[in-house]
Scaffold this motif. Structure first.
Motif, PDB file in Angstrom:
ATOM      1  N   ILE A  36      -0.773  -9.214  -0.076  1.00 20.61           N
ATOM      2  CA  ILE A  36      -1.136  -8.615   0.955  1.00 20.61           C
ATOM      3  C   ILE A  36       0.304  -8.483   2.337  1.00 20.61           C
ATOM      4  CG2 ILE A  36      -2.649  -8.898   3.175  1.00 20.61           C
ATOM      5  CD1 ILE A  36      -4.021  -8.056   0.512  1.00 20.61           C
ATOM      6  N   ALA A  37       1.087  -9.371   2.319  1.00 20.43           N
ATOM      7  CA  ALA A  37       1.937  -9.563   3.137  1.00 20.43           C
ATOM      8  C   ALA A  37       2.705  -8.368   2.805  1.00 20.43           C
ATOM      9  CB  ALA A  37       2.605 -10.939   3.262  1.00 20.43           C
ATOM     10  N   SER A  38       3.313  -8.422   1.568  1.00 21.71           N
ATOM     11  CA  SER A  38       4.223  -7.281   1.126  1.00 21.71           C
ATOM     12  C   SER A  38       3.641  -5.928   1.462  1.00 21.71           C
ATOM     13  CB  SER A  38       4.518  -7.546  -0.212  1.00 21.71           C
ATOM     14  OG  SER A  38       5.540  -6.781  -0.697  1.00 21.71           O
ATOM     15  N   LYS A  39       2.274  -5.592   1.381  1.00 22.10           N
ATOM     16  CA  LYS A  39       1.834  -4.512   1.280  1.00 22.10           C
ATOM     17  C   LYS A  39       1.812  -4.213   2.898  1.00 22.10           C
ATOM     18  CE  LYS A  39      -0.755  -2.224  -1.286  1.00 22.10           C
ATOM     19  NZ  LYS A  39      -0.443  -1.070  -2.206  1.00 22.10           N
ATOM     20  N   ILE A  40       1.527  -4.972   3.778  1.00 19.19           N
ATOM     21  CA  ILE A  40       1.672  -4.924   5.150  1.00 19.19           C
ATOM     22  C   ILE A  40       2.832  -4.454   5.644  1.00 19.19           C
ATOM     23  CG2 ILE A  40       1.394  -5.952   7.463  1.00 19.19           C
ATOM     24  CD1 ILE A  40      -0.816  -7.987   6.183  1.00 19.19           C
ATOM     25  N   ALA A  41       4.071  -5.009   5.071  1.00 21.17           N
ATOM     26  CA  ALA A  41       5.615  -4.592   5.425  1.00 21.17           C
ATOM     27  C   ALA A  41       5.830  -3.393   4.842  1.00 21.17           C
ATOM     28  CB  ALA A  41       6.105  -5.671   4.671  1.00 21.17           C
ATOM     29  N   ALA A  42       5.313  -2.965   3.757  1.00 20.66           N
ATOM     30  CA  ALA A  42       5.643  -1.582   3.045  1.00 20.66           C
ATOM     31  C   ALA A  42       4.692  -0.483   3.965  1.00 20.66           C
ATOM     32  CB  ALA A  42       4.975  -1.546   1.615  1.00 20.66           C
ATOM     33  N   HIS A  43       3.787  -0.773   4.258  1.00 16.83           N
ATOM     34  CA  HIS A  43       3.044   0.135   5.097  1.00 16.83           C
ATOM     35  C   HIS A  43       3.338   0.537   6.514  1.00 16.83           C
ATOM     36  CE1 HIS A  43      -0.387   2.545   6.602  1.00 16.83           C
ATOM     37  NE2 HIS A  43      -0.661   1.716   7.535  1.00 16.83           N
ATOM     38  N   ALA A  44       3.739  -0.639   7.100  1.00 15.47           N
ATOM     39  CA  ALA A  44       4.292  -0.725   8.494  1.00 15.47           C
ATOM     40  C   ALA A  44       5.670   0.118   8.503  1.00 15.47           C
ATOM     41  CB  ALA A  44       4.592  -2.102   8.978  1.00 15.47           C
ATOM     42  N   ALA A  45       6.526  -0.172   7.460  1.00 13.30           N
ATOM     43  CA  ALA A  45       7.791   0.574   7.541  1.00 13.30           C
ATOM     44  C   ALA A  45       7.445   2.019   7.239  1.00 13.30           C
ATOM     45  CB  ALA A  45       8.779  -0.005   6.357  1.00 13.30           C
ATOM     46  N   ASP A  46       6.819   2.440   6.317  1.00 14.44           N
ATOM     47  CA  ASP A  46       6.360   3.841   5.990  1.00 14.44           C
ATOM     48  C   ASP A  46       5.969   4.593   7.236  1.00 14.44           C
ATOM     49  OD1 ASP A  46       7.423   3.623   3.576  1.00 14.44           O
ATOM     50  OD2 ASP A  46       5.142   3.313   2.503  1.00 14.44           O
ATOM     51  N   ILE A  47       5.114   4.079   8.285  1.00 17.34           N
ATOM     52  CA  ILE A  47       4.850   4.604   9.329  1.00 17.34           C
ATOM     53  C   ILE A  47       5.758   4.756  10.295  1.00 17.34           C
ATOM     54  CG2 ILE A  47       3.291   4.318  11.480  1.00 17.34           C
ATOM     55  CD1 ILE A  47       1.487   2.799   9.945  1.00 17.34           C
ATOM     56  N   SER A  48       6.805   3.939  10.175  1.00 18.25           N
ATOM     57  CA  SER A  48       7.988   4.050  11.001  1.00 18.25           C
ATOM     58  C   SER A  48       8.928   5.255  10.538  1.00 18.25           C
ATOM     59  CB  SER A  48       8.580   2.675  11.239  1.00 18.25           C
ATOM     60  OG  SER A  48       9.425   2.512   9.984  1.00 18.25           O
ATOM     61  N   LYS A  49       8.883   5.582   9.248  1.00 15.71           N
ATOM     62  CA  LYS A  49       9.492   6.493   8.800  1.00 15.71           C
ATOM     63  C   LYS A  49       9.000   7.902   8.498  1.00 15.71           C
ATOM     64  CE  LYS A  49      10.379   4.254   4.906  1.00 15.71           C
ATOM     65  NZ  LYS A  49      11.132   3.741   3.328  1.00 15.71           N
ATOM     66  N   GLY A  50       7.856   7.888   8.926  1.00 15.35           N
ATOM     67  CA  GLY A  50       7.037   9.057   9.255  1.00 15.35           C
ATOM     68  C   GLY A  50       6.659   9.885   7.649  1.00 15.35           C
ATOM     69  N   ILE A  51       6.585   8.737   6.843  1.00  8.64           N
ATOM     70  CA  ILE A  51       6.017   9.167   5.352  1.00  8.64           C
ATOM     71  C   ILE A  51       4.640   9.833   5.555  1.00  8.64           C
ATOM     72  CG2 ILE A  51       5.098   8.484   3.055  1.00  8.64           C
ATOM     73  CD1 ILE A  51       8.110   8.215   3.725  1.00  8.64           C
ATOM     74  N   LYS A  52       4.552  11.169   4.764  1.00 13.82           N
ATOM     75  CA  LYS A  52       3.325  11.910   4.967  1.00 13.82           C
ATOM     76  C   LYS A  52       2.083  11.144   4.734  1.00 13.82           C
ATOM     77  CE  LYS A  52       1.690  16.446   3.714  1.00 13.82           C
ATOM     78  NZ  LYS A  52       2.234  17.617   2.939  1.00 13.82           N
ATOM     79  N   GLY A  53       1.117  11.089   5.659  1.00 15.49           N
ATOM     80  CA  GLY A  53      -0.315  10.458   5.360  1.00 15.49           C
ATOM     81  C   GLY A  53      -0.254   9.031   5.605  1.00 15.49           C
ATOM     82  N   GLU A  54       0.750   8.221   5.776  1.00 14.42           N
ATOM     83  CA  GLU A  54       0.516   7.059   5.987  1.00 14.42           C
ATOM     84  C   GLU A  54      -0.178   6.243   7.175  1.00 14.42           C
ATOM     85  OE1 GLU A  54       1.899   4.096   3.805  1.00 14.42           O
ATOM     86  OE2 GLU A  54       1.095   6.052   2.662  1.00 14.42           O
ATOM     87  N   ALA A  55       0.001   7.156   8.223  1.00  9.04           N
ATOM     88  CA  ALA A  55      -0.741   6.768   9.486  1.00  9.04           C
ATOM     89  C   ALA A  55      -2.247   7.190   9.660  1.00  9.04           C
ATOM     90  CB  ALA A  55      -0.015   7.240  10.694  1.00  9.04           C
TER      91      ALA A  55
END
Length: 441
Positions: A348-367
């Motif tokens: 869960i901690a790693s999934k949170i880190a990955a998702h938070a980073a992807d939002i900051s990078k503007g990965i399509k659909g992540e937000a």
């Protein structure tokens, strides 16, 4: 009959494979984009031709950050049934990769069951298995014996292998000059270092690298170039040993691509937050934009029992600055083999880190999910919130543990809930409270 041996060979020929199409659909991207990235080595799709149950994933620039879950038995804890329960957890929470790091006994029976069951890609470190597989002490293993273990893992269906090919004699010289605080903390790297020092020979994975690549190419196994000299404490980060090995890995990546073998580069380790961004950029520059796979980085050394948090902090910063693949860390890191609860916390901690980073990078659909959560919170729809949450079961358990009198709030704010208050006023309703007079003694 396939007209190509590996995903990279197909991409170089302009062929969009079934695996590329699946990855493109998951990422909401054009398959041609995936094909071009694989051809350049900037995206890898670890997918052994023998792993028939896999649901392919892409790792690299422009794609969602992926996470890996480590598991496997040791001499002190060798319950394979328990490790399979960890596999179930990893699949339940959608980890994209599972590494079997078993280093005790005959590991192939467990690994075969794992590969047959897992839709996630499977990784191993053949060096861990060498002594058990070859039934020889470390000093008695011959250089080419190590390649036998690699071939065995490839035949079983392993999708990517950590191979510490960069710790050659030049890198060892840099390491010895540095006089580190923690020396070598990589298990596979330390075994190779010991073998090299005891025999006086070059690293066999470096010396016979072309033969190694031929084996990997035959089964389309991705090579994950291991960081034997990764820093194991903040005091050793970004030192000559780490950087000299990274330079070797950049050259080895190019040699692998020449043989159409896909590549991941492994990275630190322990590192202060202010060094992380620079290290991500250095890896991309020196290793020609190869996908970067990081352990953490752990941003402090003094939090045993909480290292899933130190790693998630570092992982989020790393992924936001170019890392593509995060290796989870559990609360048991540095202390013991993780149990099921530890594994869940690490995932869960790693999934949170990955998702938070992807939002900051503007990965399509992540937000999108975050917007859905905001709307559910606006409506105070608890069931919808639990459905959207990464770990809805835990969220529901917390909510129900101290149930509120009014289901349109939680037990912390009650009728003073800011969302409830604002919603009622905007709807033209009054905000009223049950006034309770308490006696004070």
């Amino acid at each position: 009959m396939r007209k190509y041996k590996t995903q990279m060979e197909a991409a170089k020929k302009g062929i969009i494979t079934r695996e590329m199409e699946i990855v493109a659909k998951k990422e909401k991207l054009d398959p041609n984009f995936i094909m071009r990235k694989v051809a350049k080595g900037e995206v890898a799709i670890p997918c052994n031709i023998m792993h028939t149950s896999i649901s392919p994933e892409g790792i690299g620039d422009g794609l969602k950050t992926k996470i890996n879950v480590n598991l496997g038995v040791s001499g002190d804890c060798n319950n394979y049934e328990n490790e399979m329960k960890k596999v179930d957890l990893a699949l339940k929470f959608h980890a994209e990769a599972i590494m079997d790091l078993s280093n005790y006994g005959k590991t192939n029976s467990f690994r075969s069951k794992l590969i047959k069951k897992s839709t996630a890609m499977i990784g191993t470190v053949p060096m861990y298995d060498a002594i058990g597989y070859l039934e020889k002490d470390l000093l008695d293993i011959k250089a080419k014996d190590f390649l036998e273990v690699v071939r065995a893992h490839a035949k079983e269906g392993v999708d990517f292998m950590t191979i510490h090919a960069g710790i050659n004699k030049r890198a060892v010289e840099a390491f010895k000059r540095e006089k580190r605080t923690m020396n070598i903390v990589s298990r596979g790297g330390s075994l190779l270092f010991a073998w090299m020092e005891m025999t006086g020979q070059e690293n066999p994975f470096y010396e016979y690298y072309d033969e190694l690549l031929d084996i990997l190419r035959e089964y389309d196994v991705t090579i994950s170039l291991g960081d034997a000299l990764r820093p194991g404490c903040l005091d050793d980060s970004s030192d000559a040993g780490q950087i000299s090995e990274l330079i070797e890995l950049g050259t080895l990546a190019q040699r692998a691509w020449e043989k159409d073998v896909q590549v991941l580069i492994e990275g630190p380790g322990h590192m202060a937050m202010n060094e992380i961004a620079a290290n991500m950029k250095i890896e991309k520059r020196i290793c020609h934009n190869a996908p970067f796979y990081v352990l953490g980085p752990l941003v402090t050394d003094i939090a045993p029992g909480y290292d899933h948090i130190t790693a998630a902090i570092g992982g989020a910063i790393a992924a936001a600055n170019g890392a593509n693949f995060l290796c989870y860390v559990t609360p048991a890191e540095h202390l013991r083999l993780p149990d099921l609860a530890d594994v869940k916390e690490g995932i869960i901690a790693s999934k949170i880190a990955a998702h938070a980073a992807d939002i900051s990078k503007g990965i399509k659909g992540e937000a999108d999910k975050d917007i859905e959560m905001a709307k559910a919170r606006h409506k105070l729809d608890w069931n919808e919130m639990f459905d959207i949450a990464i770990d809805g079961e835990k969220a529901r358990e917390y909510f129900e543990s101290t149930p509120p009198k009014d289901r349109h709030s939680c037990s912390m704010c009650g009728k003073m809930c800011a969302v409830r208050t604002t919603n009622r006023i905007l709807a033209g309703k009054k905000v009223e409270f049950d006034v309770v007079t308490a006696d004070c003694e």
